[in-house]
Design an enzyme around this catalytic site. Structure first.
Site, PDB file in Angstrom:
ATOM      1  N   CYS A   1      58.580  73.236  35.119  1.00  0.00           N
ATOM      2  CA  CYS A   1      58.696  74.571  35.739  1.00  0.00           C
ATOM      3  C   CYS A   1      58.032  75.630  34.878  1.00  0.00           C
ATOM      4  O   CYS A   1      57.805  76.739  35.342  1.00  0.00           O
ATOM      5  CB  CYS A   1      60.148  74.990  35.914  1.00  0.00           C
ATOM      6  SG  CYS A   1      61.173  73.914  36.908  1.00  0.00           S
TER       7      CYS A   1
ATOM      8  N   HIS B   1      47.324  68.252  46.099  1.00  0.00           N
ATOM      9  CA  HIS B   1      48.142  67.422  46.982  1.00  0.00           C
ATOM     10  C   HIS B   1      48.435  68.184  48.261  1.00  0.00           C
ATOM     11  O   HIS B   1      48.059  69.351  48.406  1.00  0.00           O
ATOM     12  CB  HIS B   1      49.390  66.887  46.286  1.00  0.00           C
ATOM     13  CG  HIS B   1      50.347  67.939  45.828  1.00  0.00           C
ATOM     14  ND1 HIS B   1      51.126  68.657  46.707  1.00  0.00           N
ATOM     15  CD2 HIS B   1      50.645  68.384  44.588  1.00  0.00           C
ATOM     16  CE1 HIS B   1      51.866  69.504  46.013  1.00  0.00           C
ATOM     17  NE2 HIS B   1      51.588  69.376  44.733  1.00  0.00           N
TER      18      HIS B   1
ATOM     19  N   CYS C   1      62.235  73.953  30.707  1.00  0.00           N
ATOM     20  CA  CYS C   1      61.641  72.858  31.490  1.00  0.00           C
ATOM     21  C   CYS C   1      60.140  73.050  31.499  1.00  0.00           C
ATOM     22  O   CYS C   1      59.651  74.075  31.976  1.00  0.00           O
ATOM     23  CB  CYS C   1      62.160  72.841  32.930  1.00  0.00           C
ATOM     24  SG  CYS C   1      61.205  71.663  33.935  1.00  0.00           S
TER      25      CYS C   1
ATOM     26  N   HIS D   1      49.770  71.782  48.344  1.00  0.00           N
ATOM     27  CA  HIS D   1      48.864  72.882  47.993  1.00  0.00           C
ATOM     28  C   HIS D   1      48.158  73.449  49.214  1.00  0.00           C
ATOM     29  O   HIS D   1      47.743  74.606  49.216  1.00  0.00           O
ATOM     30  CB  HIS D   1      47.799  72.408  46.997  1.00  0.00           C
ATOM     31  CG  HIS D   1      48.354  72.075  45.646  1.00  0.00           C
ATOM     32  ND1 HIS D   1      48.046  70.934  44.979  1.00  0.00           N
ATOM     33  CD2 HIS D   1      49.231  72.747  44.856  1.00  0.00           C
ATOM     34  CE1 HIS D   1      48.683  70.904  43.824  1.00  0.00           C
ATOM     35  NE2 HIS D   1      49.421  71.991  43.731  1.00  0.00           N
TER      36      HIS D   1
ATOM     37  N   HIS E   1      61.676  68.150  38.526  1.00  0.00           N
ATOM     38  CA  HIS E   1      60.728  67.338  37.757  1.00  0.00           C
ATOM     39  C   HIS E   1      61.337  66.069  37.190  1.00  0.00           C
ATOM     40  O   HIS E   1      60.631  65.294  36.539  1.00  0.00           O
ATOM     41  CB  HIS E   1      60.091  68.188  36.647  1.00  0.00           C
ATOM     42  CG  HIS E   1      59.304  69.333  37.207  1.00  0.00           C
ATOM     43  ND1 HIS E   1      59.834  70.582  37.383  1.00  0.00           N
ATOM     44  CD2 HIS E   1      58.050  69.376  37.715  1.00  0.00           C
ATOM     45  CE1 HIS E   1      58.927  71.364  37.945  1.00  0.00           C
ATOM     46  NE2 HIS E   1      57.846  70.661  38.171  1.00  0.00           N
TER      47      HIS E   1
ATOM     48  N   LYS F   1      61.271  64.415  49.309  1.00  0.00           N
ATOM     49  CA  LYS F   1      60.307  65.084  48.452  1.00  0.00           C
ATOM     50  C   LYS F   1      59.262  64.054  48.026  1.00  0.00           C
ATOM     51  O   LYS F   1      59.606  62.908  47.757  1.00  0.00           O
ATOM     52  CB  LYS F   1      61.083  65.561  47.219  1.00  0.00           C
ATOM     53  CG  LYS F   1      60.389  66.549  46.357  1.00  0.00           C
ATOM     54  CD  LYS F   1      61.344  66.902  45.209  1.00  0.00           C
ATOM     55  CE  LYS F   1      60.557  67.195  43.956  1.00  0.00           C
ATOM     56  NZ  LYS F   1      59.938  68.467  43.872  1.00  0.00           N
TER      57      LYS F   1
ATOM     58  N   CYS G   1      66.084  68.433  35.025  1.00  0.00           N
ATOM     59  CA  CYS G   1      65.483  69.292  36.046  1.00  0.00           C
ATOM     60  C   CYS G   1      65.381  68.531  37.367  1.00  0.00           C
ATOM     61  O   CYS G   1      64.742  67.472  37.428  1.00  0.00           O
ATOM     62  CB  CYS G   1      64.092  69.756  35.618  1.00  0.00           C
ATOM     63  SG  CYS G   1      63.271  70.639  36.960  1.00  0.00           S
TER      64      CYS G   1
ATOM     65  N   LYS H   1      55.670  60.340  42.944  1.00  0.00           N
ATOM     66  CA  LYS H   1      54.912  59.131  42.603  1.00  0.00           C
ATOM     67  C   LYS H   1      55.855  57.944  42.450  1.00  0.00           C
ATOM     68  O   LYS H   1      55.530  56.831  42.835  1.00  0.00           O
ATOM     69  CB  LYS H   1      54.123  59.356  41.314  1.00  0.00           C
ATOM     70  CG  LYS H   1      52.930  60.270  41.552  1.00  0.00           C
ATOM     71  CD  LYS H   1      51.944  60.235  40.393  1.00  0.00           C
ATOM     72  CE  LYS H   1      50.916  61.337  40.568  1.00  0.00           C
ATOM     73  NZ  LYS H   1      50.834  62.276  39.465  1.00  0.00           N
TER      74      LYS H   1
HETATM   75  N1  MSP Z   1      50.755  77.402  38.783  1.00  0.00           N
HETATM   76  C1  MSP Z   1      51.910  77.781  39.503  1.00  0.00           C
HETATM   77  C2  MSP Z   1      51.637  78.967  40.418  1.00  0.00           C
HETATM   78  C3  MSP Z   1      51.182  80.205  39.712  1.00  0.00           C
HETATM   79  S1  MSP Z   1      50.909  81.510  40.858  1.00  0.00           S
HETATM   80  C4  MSP Z   1      50.659  82.837  39.885  1.00  0.00           C
HETATM   81  C5  MSP Z   1      52.399  76.613  40.375  1.00  0.00           C
HETATM   82  N2  MSP Z   1      51.507  75.678  40.674  1.00  0.00           N
HETATM   83  S2  MSP Z   1      51.822  74.385  41.563  1.00  0.00           S
HETATM   84  O1  MSP Z   1      50.621  73.602  41.550  1.00  0.00           O
HETATM   85  O2  MSP Z   1      53.011  73.728  41.117  1.00  0.00           O
HETATM   86  O3  MSP Z   1      52.133  74.917  43.014  1.00  0.00           O
HETATM   87  C6  MSP Z   1      51.157  75.654  43.744  1.00  0.00           C
HETATM   88  C7  MSP Z   1      51.649  75.952  45.148  1.00  0.00           C
HETATM   89  O4  MSP Z   1      51.845  74.741  45.886  1.00  0.00           O
HETATM   90  C8  MSP Z   1      52.994  76.695  45.189  1.00  0.00           C
HETATM   91  O5  MSP Z   1      52.982  77.704  46.185  1.00  0.00           O
HETATM   92  C9  MSP Z   1      53.963  75.608  45.573  1.00  0.00           C
HETATM   93  O6  MSP Z   1      55.096  76.079  46.249  1.00  0.00           O
HETATM   94  C10 MSP Z   1      53.107  74.798  46.520  1.00  0.00           C
HETATM   95  N3  MSP Z   1      53.650  73.446  46.698  1.00  0.00           N
HETATM   96  C11 MSP Z   1      53.761  72.471  45.765  1.00  0.00           C
HETATM   97  N4  MSP Z   1      54.345  71.387  46.371  1.00  0.00           N
HETATM   98  C12 MSP Z   1      54.610  71.649  47.667  1.00  0.00           C
HETATM   99  C13 MSP Z   1      55.058  70.905  48.767  1.00  0.00           C
HETATM  100  N5  MSP Z   1      55.449  69.640  48.680  1.00  0.00           N
HETATM  101  N6  MSP Z   1      55.053  71.534  49.975  1.00  0.00           N
HETATM  102  C14 MSP Z   1      54.569  72.816  50.144  1.00  0.00           C
HETATM  103  N7  MSP Z   1      54.145  73.521  49.117  1.00  0.00           N
HETATM  104  C15 MSP Z   1      54.289  73.031  47.842  1.00  0.00           C
HETATM  105  O7  MSP Z   1      53.548  76.623  40.765  1.00  0.00           O
END
Ligand code: MSP
Length: 472
Positions: free
Chosen positions: A127, A18, A124, A21, A146, A293, A143, A296
């Protein structure tokens, strides 16, 4: 020449990439390109976090085999990274056999800081962490990230004695040996650190099957964060290989929501292994959609592929690196996106290139030779990791160039034969300045920077056949 190692958080593969990421990837890519531009050698990791119940359950819900589910989703992240023009050098999957074996070695090395105990408390799954009673009460049992009730867990687990390292971590953060950015987050972490209990680092197999087995105890599987955090060094070959060329990492990119894992558990693991701490942990804010935020259920999730396909990659990189503040939460709306594209990329930069190239063509001017030179103001902003500000600075130079053209009015000199030499001098100087701007833009919008350089260093300067940013 220095060796630079950059890492990004590895996303869970329980869905498609998304927009959030993209932030880790884009920011780390800017730094990677900036460092390469300075002649340094950069190793740049990305990967996918593939274990844990959250993922196993999703595959089960969909009725697909877990391995093929994670294979498919990991591939989607790899494609996403390519589509964003991210200059990674390494990609790790936590289901890679080497990672699994190395992770078990890491566990064994940490054994003197590990003990077994029974636990009853709140967890959670979103998380993938235990919640303290205080947090449980503050959040009313649900949470906030989530939107799901916490689960009560009662099990026997292995624990990692964080308390063995708290003093060292506190000191490293305070004296910036491990710098946390932005600075106010360092204070948050120091407060959290004081209250941090030892962390549970395993789950009984009866509760979690999809994970790395604990060495020497078939009844337990490693906690997903221990497995995931290890990726940053297993990809370098630790512990089989000497990693001192690239470790400690120069910067480890994370979002604000996962800073606590990277600034408390991860340094404790590193200290337990006798390794140095990362130099900087820049933690970015979140991308919001229409001020909220993305979720869905609200129906405001922005699909990154749609954003990319609408106006192309330079527009995507431009918006998320300049209009999304590097450290604060920022909002995405289609209106903002369109206005940044039309008003800034197309008008400020696209028109500048077109105008200047046309003026040069009229005088039959050959391209200029470009010699890169460092810019102190730019370097200062880039070295502070505040890339959206560095980008603002480059843009102010784009705007100054437009102003200079408007003031010098080269099209008027063009009409006067006796002003020809003066006109050529002005145009050459404008081209030289634009080439520097293109050089400063390279870490942010590399394809556009190359296009500009190609136009103004060619044997003959000609405007591009189609505008760089056609209005739509
Ligand atoms: N799997 C763990 C990370 C493990 S690192 C050893 C995780 N995954 S995640 O898919 O939830 O998030 C991956 C990255 O995307 C994180 O840096 C997270 O902060 C970032 N983001 C997820 N949603 C976001 C936004 N809406 N905006 C910016 N970054 C965000 O956590």
């Amino acid at each position: 020449m220095s060796k630079i190692y950059l890492t990004t958080a590895i996303p869970y593969v329980n869905g498609a990439p998304h927009i959030g990421h993209a932030m880790d990837y884009l920011l780390a890519d800017v730094y990677a390109r900036y460092q390469r531009g300075k002649g340094n050698e950069v190793r740049f990791q990305a990967g996918t976090d593939e274990h844990g119940n959250k993922i196993a359950k999703k595959a089960e819900e969909l009725g697909v085999d877990i391995k093929s589910y994670v294979d498919d989703n990991s591939k989607r992240f790899q494609d996403f990274i390519k589509k964003l023009g991210i200059s990674t050098t390494d990609f790790i999957r936590t289901t890679d056999a080497d990672h699994i074996r190395r992770c078990q070695e890491i566990w064994k090395k940490l054994e003197s800081h590990i003990y077994k105990d029974s636990y009853e408390g709140w967890y959670c799954e979103g998380c993938e962490r235990y919640i303290t009673d205080k947090e449980y009460e503050e959040n009313g049992g649900i949470c906030p990230d989530h939107n799901k009730p916490y689960e009560k867990l009662s099990e026997e687990n292995y624990y990692f004695r964080i308390s063995d390292f708290k003093d060292q971590i506190r000191e490293a953060i305070t004296n910036k040996q491990m710098e946390i950015l932005p600075e106010f987050r360092a204070k948050e972490i120091l407060n959290l650190l004081d209250d941090s209990p030892d962390v549970s680092i395993s789950r009984p197999v009866s509760q979690l099957k999809w994970g790395i087995p604990v060495p020497g105890d078939d009844s337990q599987v490693m906690y997903v964060w221990l497995d995931a955090l290890s990726n940053y060094i297993t990809i370098l070959g630790y512990p089989d290989q000497d990693i001192s060329d690239y470790w400690p990492a120069s910067a480890q990119y994370v979002g604000k929501d996962i800073l606590r894992f990277h600034a408390i558990i991860w340094p404790a693991m590193l200290l337990g292994l006798g390794l140095s701490l990362p130099k900087v942990i820049p933690s970015h804010g979140h991308v919001l959609s229409n001020g909220q935020k993305m979720s869905k259920s609200i129906g405001n999730v922005v699909d990154p592929m749609e954003v990319l396909d609408t106006k192309g990659l330079p527009a995507f990189r431009y918006f998320f690196l300049r209009h999304v503040d590097t450290f604060a939460d920022s909002d995405f709306t289609w209106e903002k996106y369109d206005s940044a594209y039309n008003g800034e990329l197309a008008n400020d930069l696209g028109n500048l290139v077109q105008r200047l190239a046309n003026l040069c063509k009229k005088q039959d001017l050959p391209g200029r030779k470009f010699e890169p030179a460092r810019d102190a103001e730019y370097d200062k902003l880039m070295d502070s990791f505040y890339f959206s500000r560095a980008f603002d600075y480059v843009w102010s130079r784009v705007q100054s160039l437009n102003k200079e053209i408007d003031e010098k009015k080269p099209w008027e000199l063009n009409k006067l034969e006796e002003k020809h030499d003066e006109l050529v001098t002005i145009l050459n100087s404008l081209v030289d300045k634009l080439l520097i701007v293109a050089y400063l833009l390279e870490p942010f919008i590399p394809d556009t920077a190359t296009a500009i350089r190609d136009i103004f260093t060619a044997d003959q300067i000609l405007p591009p056949a189609a505008p760089l940013f056609p209005k739509n």
